[in-house]
Design a protein around this motif. Structure first.
Motif, short mmCIF file in Angstrom:
data_model
loop_
_atom_site.label_atom_id
_atom_site.label_comp_id
_atom_site.label_asym_id
_atom_site.label_seq_id
_atom_site.Cartn_x
_atom_site.Cartn_y
_atom_site.Cartn_z
N GLN A 272 0.81 -1.21 0.00
CA GLN A 272 0.00 0.00 0.00
C GLN A 272 0.85 1.27 0.00
O GLN A 272 0.41 2.32 -0.48
N LEU A 290 -5.91 -4.83 1.21
CA LEU A 290 -5.47 -4.92 -0.19
C LEU A 290 -6.64 -5.22 -1.11
O LEU A 290 -6.73 -4.69 -2.22
N ASP A 293 -8.46 -2.05 -2.01
CA ASP A 293 -7.68 -0.90 -2.47
C ASP A 293 -7.86 -0.72 -3.98
O ASP A 293 -7.43 -1.58 -4.76
#
Length: 546
Positions: A272, A290, A293
């Motif tokens: 990230q 994740l 994202d």
């Protein structure tokens, strides 16, 4: 292509190849299944094209502005191709080493160091033609002698090879023979219709090494692949550079870098934070940030990977199959797949036959949660009030969570489970009976990585002499059915044998396979061409920033 051309090509095809084509033309198997089965049998490219499968064009290499950076778990020990069994070690080994063939995500076999292969009439001898013009990174020319020596080394019980789990009962020491510089014959212990998978990336230890390999791989990283070792710092990082003498298309990246992490949390933060371009593998549990994202791409691969929950069939109360069936009926497989895995898994049916396998018989009834029937079975076994037991497993990805799911589910029928969650080294021990909590525990859960065919799952974990038979399951009829499945060369025979195995395991229930989970890799959206493999490899030779 015209029917006349297809008929002409079929005249030179083998009986088993024509049997597979007949299955396809009759609509019994689809295009994907035919392509997969044809790749196993070594079906020729012109014949595949004549059946309507387009051949993929070669790609051209382009420039690369910076190294590709990959995050992964720390390799657990020395990178030894003979004994390596963890995803970190497998990934490192595959950066420089190559296999005779690669098992692609769609389960087809793609030739690499082998140009072609063919079985004899009953599948007891397989002949591989080795690619010409290949050199190891030290300049040594690859020959069939290197291939035979590599596989013979892995088939030798004295070397403690992890590959023995696949070779046991299939290929013994001395069975690999170099006929000439470009031909290897594998003389098998018994006919095997899926043998090429056993010497492919599916059996991840089988990267080809020189015949005079001295056991120093972790210092030389000597292979034939598109990258060479630049630097390896144990427990920290590794870097590789393009092999400009590679036999095939040159790698796009000039350099790749791998960074080792002790925890998934550290990998998540690095990804990230923009410090990485890809993660080799992430579990659903712990990686939720994740998955949500928008700057990242999740690469899910449907697999045969699963957690196997065993019960000791040789000791009470699990020596009564009604008890084992009752436990299995407590689990809600759909809820596990949707909840614990956020839909990135599919329900299992208490056998190793995953939905991804073409041979899996879909007509076998799916076991579903049924608490009332579970209570009846337990009462019939003389345990109306349940019993107490200990479930032992390892502290790895979602397995502790799965153990809690099982613990809570069986409370409905009075079974009181105490959990014993150990570090991986303590759980597996020496991985031999009498010296392993995994193989000796009355109840346990173990993780099995993806395979392109179920052979190893069927033999190593459940046959009477299986090295990983944690359930201590001994059933002559099962052994017979498995031998028939392994020997079968044509799709119809494999599917018929698979159905018999699936039904027997549903009845006996030595193990519970509640789900098959997706292999998840992560990449940035500014990079393309990264190809992860569910066995632990990741291929970066086509990676390019966009």
């Amino acid at each position: 292509m015209t029917n006349r051309l297809l008929d002409h090509l079929r005249r030179s095809a083998s009986d088993v190849e024509n049997a597979a084509i007949d299955e396809f033309l009759a609509g019994h198997i689809g295009r994907r299944a035919l392509l997969r089965h044809g790749s196993v049998l070594g079906m020729s490219a012109p014949l595949i094209a004549a059946l309507g499968f387009p051949m993929l064009p070669a790609r051209a290499a382009t420039g690369q502005s910076r190294p590709v950076r990959v995050g992964m778990t720390v390799p657990t020990g020395a990178i030894n191709p003979i004994t390596v069994g963890d995803s970190g070690g497998i990934c490192m080994m595959s950066q420089v080493g190559e296999y005779l063939a690669i098992s692609d995500p769609d389960l087809t076999l793609r030739p690499v160091l082998a140009e072609s292969w063919k079985p004899n009439d009953d599948g007891s001898v397989w002949t591989f033609k080795i690619r010409k013009g290949v050199r190891f990174h030290n300049g040594q020319v690859l020959t069939a002698t290197d291939v035979a020596a590599t596989i013979d080394r892995l088939a030798d019980p004295a070397n403690g090879s992890v590959a023995l789990s696949a070779f046991s009962g299939a290929l013994s020491k001395g069975g690999a023979k170099a006929v000439d510089d470009e031909t290897v014959e594998f003389h098998l212990d018994a006919p095997n219709g899926n043998f090429p998978y056993l010497v492919s990336s599916d059996n991840y230890n089988t990267i080809i090494l020189p015949a005079n390999y001295a056991g120093d791989f972790d210092t030389t990283f000597l292979g034939t692949g598109p990258f060479r070792l630049e630097q390896f710092i144990p427990r920290a990082r590794a870097s590789f550079v393009r092999n400009n003498d590679y036999w095939g298309p040159k790698a796009i990246p000039e350099r790749t870098t791998f960074i080792f992490y002790d925890s998934i949390q550290a990998q998540v933060l690095a990804m990230q934070g923009g410090q990485l371009d890809a993660l080799l593998h992430v579990p659903v549990q712990g990686s939720q940030a994740l998955l949500a994202d928008p700057r990242l791409s999740i690469v899910p691969l449907k697999t045969s990977a699963h957690e196997q929950f065993h019960m000791r069939t040789d000791m009470p109360p699990f020596n009564d199959k009604r008890v084992r069936q009752a436990v299995a009926l407590c689990l809600n497989r759909e809820t596990i797949a949707k909840g614990m895995f956020r839909g990135m898994a599919v329900p299992g049916n208490d056998s190793p036959f995953a939905p991804v396998f073409p041979a899996t018989d879909p007509t076998v009834p799916q076991r579903r949660q049924d608490i009332a029937q579970a209570k009846e079975l337990l009462a019939a076994a003389g345990l109306p009030n349940g019993f107490a037991a200990t479930l032992t497993t390892e502290r790895f990805v979602e397995m502790p969570d799965y153990a809690v799911v099982i613990q809570n589910a069986v409370k409905a029928i009075g079974i009181r489970i105490t959990l014993n969650v150990e570090d991986q080294s303590a759980y597996y021990g020496r991985a031999t009976f009498g010296q392993s909590d995994w193989l000796d525990s009355p109840m346990g859960i173990e993780d099995y990585a993806h395979r392109g065919v179920p052979n190893t799952f069927l033999t190593a974990t459940l046959t009477s002499g299986g090295a990983f038979n944690a359930a201590h399951f001994k059933n002559p009829e099962y052994d017979r059915l498995v031998a028939g499945f392994i020997a079968a060369l044509d799709p119809a025979a494999q599917r018929a044998a698979a159905g018999g195995i699936q039904r027997l395991l549903l009845d006996e229930t030595p193990v519970i396979t509640a789900y098959f989970y997706d292999w998840l890799s992560v990449t940035g959206k500014d990079i393309t061409g990264i190809k992860p493999a569910a066995a632990g490899q990741i291929y970066l030779d086509q990676a390019a920033f966009i």
